[in-house]
Design a protein around this motif. Structure first.
Motif, PDB file in Angstrom:
ATOM      1  N   THR B  31       0.833  -1.195   0.000  1.00  0.00           N
ATOM      2  CA  THR B  31       0.000   0.000   0.000  1.00  0.00           C
ATOM      3  C   THR B  31       0.871   1.249   0.000  1.00  0.00           C
ATOM      4  O   THR B  31       0.605   2.202  -0.741  1.00  0.00           O
ATOM      5  N   ARG B  32       1.937   1.231   0.810  1.00  0.00           N
ATOM      6  CA  ARG B  32       2.809   2.413   0.853  1.00  0.00           C
ATOM      7  C   ARG B  32       3.565   2.562  -0.461  1.00  0.00           C
ATOM      8  O   ARG B  32       3.672   3.668  -0.995  1.00  0.00           O
ATOM      9  N   ALA B  33       4.060   1.464  -1.005  1.00  0.00           N
ATOM     10  CA  ALA B  33       4.798   1.528  -2.268  1.00  0.00           C
ATOM     11  C   ALA B  33       3.899   2.043  -3.396  1.00  0.00           C
ATOM     12  O   ALA B  33       4.319   2.850  -4.229  1.00  0.00           O
ATOM     13  N   PHE B  34       2.659   1.587  -3.395  1.00  0.00           N
ATOM     14  CA  PHE B  34       1.684   1.989  -4.425  1.00  0.00           C
ATOM     15  C   PHE B  34       1.343   3.471  -4.284  1.00  0.00           C
ATOM     16  O   PHE B  34       1.270   4.205  -5.260  1.00  0.00           O
ATOM     17  N   SER B  37       4.859   5.567  -4.757  1.00  0.00           N
ATOM     18  CA  SER B  37       5.767   5.147  -5.848  1.00  0.00           C
ATOM     19  C   SER B  37       7.165   4.822  -5.324  1.00  0.00           C
ATOM     20  O   SER B  37       8.160   5.229  -5.910  1.00  0.00           O
ATOM     21  N   ASP B  38       7.207   4.103  -4.237  1.00  0.00           N
ATOM     22  CA  ASP B  38       8.481   3.725  -3.619  1.00  0.00           C
ATOM     23  C   ASP B  38       8.912   2.377  -4.212  1.00  0.00           C
ATOM     24  O   ASP B  38       8.451   1.307  -3.794  1.00  0.00           O
ATOM     25  N   VAL B  39       9.791   2.448  -5.197  1.00  0.00           N
ATOM     26  CA  VAL B  39      10.113   1.244  -5.963  1.00  0.00           C
ATOM     27  C   VAL B  39      10.967   0.254  -5.157  1.00  0.00           C
ATOM     28  O   VAL B  39      10.846  -0.971  -5.329  1.00  0.00           O
ATOM     29  N   ALA B  40      11.795   0.774  -4.252  1.00  0.00           N
ATOM     30  CA  ALA B  40      12.619  -0.116  -3.425  1.00  0.00           C
ATOM     31  C   ALA B  40      11.724  -0.938  -2.496  1.00  0.00           C
ATOM     32  O   ALA B  40      11.912  -2.155  -2.323  1.00  0.00           O
ATOM     33  N   LEU B  41      10.742  -0.268  -1.910  1.00  0.00           N
ATOM     34  CA  LEU B  41       9.788  -0.958  -1.038  1.00  0.00           C
ATOM     35  C   LEU B  41       8.967  -1.976  -1.847  1.00  0.00           C
ATOM     36  O   LEU B  41       8.696  -3.093  -1.386  1.00  0.00           O
ATOM     37  N   ALA B  42       8.581  -1.572  -3.057  1.00  0.00           N
ATOM     38  CA  ALA B  42       7.823  -2.483  -3.934  1.00  0.00           C
ATOM     39  C   ALA B  42       8.623  -3.766  -4.174  1.00  0.00           C
ATOM     40  O   ALA B  42       8.087  -4.876  -4.042  1.00  0.00           O
ATOM     41  N   GLU B  43       9.896  -3.624  -4.484  1.00  0.00           N
ATOM     42  CA  GLU B  43      10.768  -4.792  -4.716  1.00  0.00           C
ATOM     43  C   GLU B  43      10.790  -5.711  -3.492  1.00  0.00           C
ATOM     44  O   GLU B  43      10.791  -6.934  -3.610  1.00  0.00           O
ATOM     45  N   GLN B  44      10.851  -5.064  -2.334  1.00  0.00           N
ATOM     46  CA  GLN B  44      10.917  -5.814  -1.077  1.00  0.00           C
ATOM     47  C   GLN B  44       9.659  -6.686  -0.896  1.00  0.00           C
ATOM     48  O   GLN B  44       9.742  -7.848  -0.528  1.00  0.00           O
ATOM     49  N   VAL B  45       8.503  -6.082  -1.179  1.00  0.00           N
ATOM     50  CA  VAL B  45       7.233  -6.813  -1.055  1.00  0.00           C
ATOM     51  C   VAL B  45       7.189  -7.958  -2.071  1.00  0.00           C
ATOM     52  O   VAL B  45       6.772  -9.074  -1.763  1.00  0.00           O
ATOM     53  N   ILE B 113      -1.442   5.586  -9.477  1.00  0.00           N
ATOM     54  CA  ILE B 113      -2.787   6.026  -9.064  1.00  0.00           C
ATOM     55  C   ILE B 113      -3.254   7.219  -9.880  1.00  0.00           C
ATOM     56  O   ILE B 113      -2.620   8.274  -9.867  1.00  0.00           O
ATOM     57  N   PRO B 114      -4.380   7.081 -10.598  1.00  0.00           N
ATOM     58  CA  PRO B 114      -4.901   8.220 -11.346  1.00  0.00           C
ATOM     59  C   PRO B 114      -5.315   9.352 -10.403  1.00  0.00           C
ATOM     60  O   PRO B 114      -5.752   9.093  -9.271  1.00  0.00           O
ATOM     61  N   GLN B 115      -5.169  10.583 -10.888  1.00  0.00           N
ATOM     62  CA  GLN B 115      -5.636  11.758 -10.157  1.00  0.00           C
ATOM     63  C   GLN B 115      -7.100  11.582  -9.771  1.00  0.00           C
ATOM     64  O   GLN B 115      -7.887  11.131 -10.581  1.00  0.00           O
ATOM     65  N   GLY B 116      -7.439  11.944  -8.567  1.00  0.00           N
ATOM     66  CA  GLY B 116      -8.840  11.905  -8.155  1.00  0.00           C
ATOM     67  C   GLY B 116      -9.193  10.603  -7.463  1.00  0.00           C
ATOM     68  O   GLY B 116     -10.270  10.469  -6.892  1.00  0.00           O
ATOM     69  N   LEU B 117      -8.269   9.642  -7.514  1.00  0.00           N
ATOM     70  CA  LEU B 117      -8.546   8.353  -6.850  1.00  0.00           C
ATOM     71  C   LEU B 117      -7.586   8.095  -5.688  1.00  0.00           C
ATOM     72  O   LEU B 117      -7.656   7.056  -5.035  1.00  0.00           O
ATOM     73  N   ARG B 118      -6.704   9.054  -5.450  1.00  0.00           N
ATOM     74  CA  ARG B 118      -5.673   8.843  -4.428  1.00  0.00           C
ATOM     75  C   ARG B 118      -6.291   8.507  -3.064  1.00  0.00           C
ATOM     76  O   ARG B 118      -5.925   7.519  -2.423  1.00  0.00           O
ATOM     77  N   LYS B 119      -7.258   9.330  -2.645  1.00  0.00           N
ATOM     78  CA  LYS B 119      -7.877   9.118  -1.319  1.00  0.00           C
ATOM     79  C   LYS B 119      -8.582   7.765  -1.228  1.00  0.00           C
ATOM     80  O   LYS B 119      -8.540   7.094  -0.208  1.00  0.00           O
ATOM     81  N   THR B 120      -9.249   7.398  -2.333  1.00  0.00           N
ATOM     82  CA  THR B 120      -9.977   6.120  -2.342  1.00  0.00           C
ATOM     83  C   THR B 120      -9.007   4.955  -2.152  1.00  0.00           C
ATOM     84  O   THR B 120      -9.275   4.032  -1.375  1.00  0.00           O
ATOM     85  N   PHE B 121      -7.866   5.011  -2.836  1.00  0.00           N
ATOM     86  CA  PHE B 121      -6.899   3.912  -2.706  1.00  0.00           C
ATOM     87  C   PHE B 121      -6.201   3.911  -1.347  1.00  0.00           C
ATOM     88  O   PHE B 121      -5.862   2.845  -0.836  1.00  0.00           O
ATOM     89  N   VAL B 122      -6.003   5.097  -0.771  1.00  0.00           N
ATOM     90  CA  VAL B 122      -5.458   5.142   0.592  1.00  0.00           C
ATOM     91  C   VAL B 122      -6.433   4.431   1.536  1.00  0.00           C
ATOM     92  O   VAL B 122      -6.035   3.600   2.353  1.00  0.00           O
ATOM     93  N   LYS B 123      -7.722   4.715   1.358  1.00  0.00           N
ATOM     94  CA  LYS B 123      -8.735   4.060   2.221  1.00  0.00           C
ATOM     95  C   LYS B 123      -8.763   2.554   2.005  1.00  0.00           C
ATOM     96  O   LYS B 123      -8.836   1.774   2.953  1.00  0.00           O
ATOM     97  N   MET B 124      -8.716   2.140   0.731  1.00  0.00           N
ATOM     98  CA  MET B 124      -8.725   0.690   0.453  1.00  0.00           C
ATOM     99  C   MET B 124      -7.522   0.007   1.102  1.00  0.00           C
ATOM    100  O   MET B 124      -7.646  -1.059   1.715  1.00  0.00           O
TER     101      MET B 124
END
Lengths: 213, 213
Positions: B31-34, B37-45, B113-124
């Motif tokens: 969720t944090r990487a997404f 856009s933290d690519v190092a964290l993404a790799e770790q997951v 994350i497309p503009q306008g959906l950031r909050k929704t994805f944070v909640k998800m």
């Protein structure tokens, strides 16, 4: 005891074949409904998934019952665990066929397939249908060569899945947001359907190599 | 015999808790990487999913071994079958966290994350993290109230999943095809993550009601 177990094993096998046949019918119907925007057929596939759920639950009950009564060990025990896993995959495949049919129903009377992707989705559907037909054959005839055939089909499916995204993202197709959403979901459902078919081949592979030992 | 079985059951439970903790870490990282856009964290997951696969396989082996040695019947047998199912769901949850991290990696250095959906994805993401934390608690403390809490979270997740499509299809957000594909897949992954958490509550519900009988 051993003879009774063999008989019960055949019953489990017969039921797996029966469920796989329903899954084959479901993905055939879903593919046609999706391709031709046939909403009546879509409804039929959607309703049909309940029957697979029911049969898979009953098969799980039978398998747990056999485990309790026969107390199998070693490879016989693994066969029973494998049956539980195959039933879970078949149930999920019926769900995925249902999801494809739902896309057709949601967009009706429009088509869920964006222009330029029609052929790709026909191919994906055909491969899923071929995979499910081969699964029926594998569960019935238990011939190892069918495992390889299913895995080859899955490789072809993965290539088409990648191609859908390539096309969607390349502006080569004219799709609005709805078309992109539908193509993304449909492609994912087809791909997951194939993954579950491969999961079943893994269980059968154990079954067959275990039986040959 | 019964005492040994109880001890082995605790071992199964401990391992489920351990795997669930890794899943919680994976969805937190994904969720944090997404979101950032933290690519190092993404790799770790992405790399971490292999560990869950390995632990889940080992747990399955242990469970099958217990089935063979202890030959449990009735509710004890169902507990063992439930453990196999829970392990399969946890493994799948780690895969889904991996898929979310992969989306972040594919789009890097852009945001998935497309503009306008950031909050929704944070909640998800927050809901998936909360669900996985509650799963750890449920597997450890085995309190039935946690089952309801997880199901309530899943309802909230399903609403957000519907909202993503509503937004994507309403032209309220500015997203190109890539953004629509990413939003569709990410939302679907989050939703499936929740479904598997609910699957685990079903197994635990049987466990707890069986234990109370």
């Amino acid at each position: 005891m051993r003879e009774v177990f063999q008989q019960e094993l055949r019953e489990v096998q017969d039921r797996l074949v029966q469920i796989a046949e329903l899954v084959e019918g479901a993905i055939q119907g879903a593919t046609r409904a999706f391709g031709t925007s046939d909403v009546a057929l879509a409804e039929q596939v959607i309703d049909g998934a309940d029957e697979v759920d029911q049969l898979a639950s009953e098969l799980d009950e039978l398998t747990i019952d056999i485990l309790a009564r026969q107390q199998p060990v070693a490879s016989d025990l693994r066969l029973m665990v494998g049956a539980l896993r195959m039933s879970a995959s078949l149930e999920r495949m019926a769900d995925l066929a249902q999801h494809i049919a739902q896309l057709a129903r949601y967009r009706y009377p429009e088509s869920a397939i964006p222009q330029g992707l029609r052929k790709t989705f026909v191919k994906m559907g055909d491969i899923d249908i071929a995979m499910s037909a081969k699964l029926v054959e594998l569960l019935r005839a238990q011939e190892p060569r069918i495992i390889d055939e299913i895995r080859d089909l899955d490789d072809a499916l993965d290539e088409l899945h990648a191609k859908v995204f390539e096309k969607v993202l390349s502006d080569k197709i004219s799709a609005d947001a709805t078309g992109v959403v539908d193509a993304t979901l449909a492609s994912r459902y087809h791909e997951r359907f194939g993954d579950h078919a491969v999961n079943i081949t893994k269980q059968m592979n154990f079954f067959l190599s275990g039986a040959m030992e």
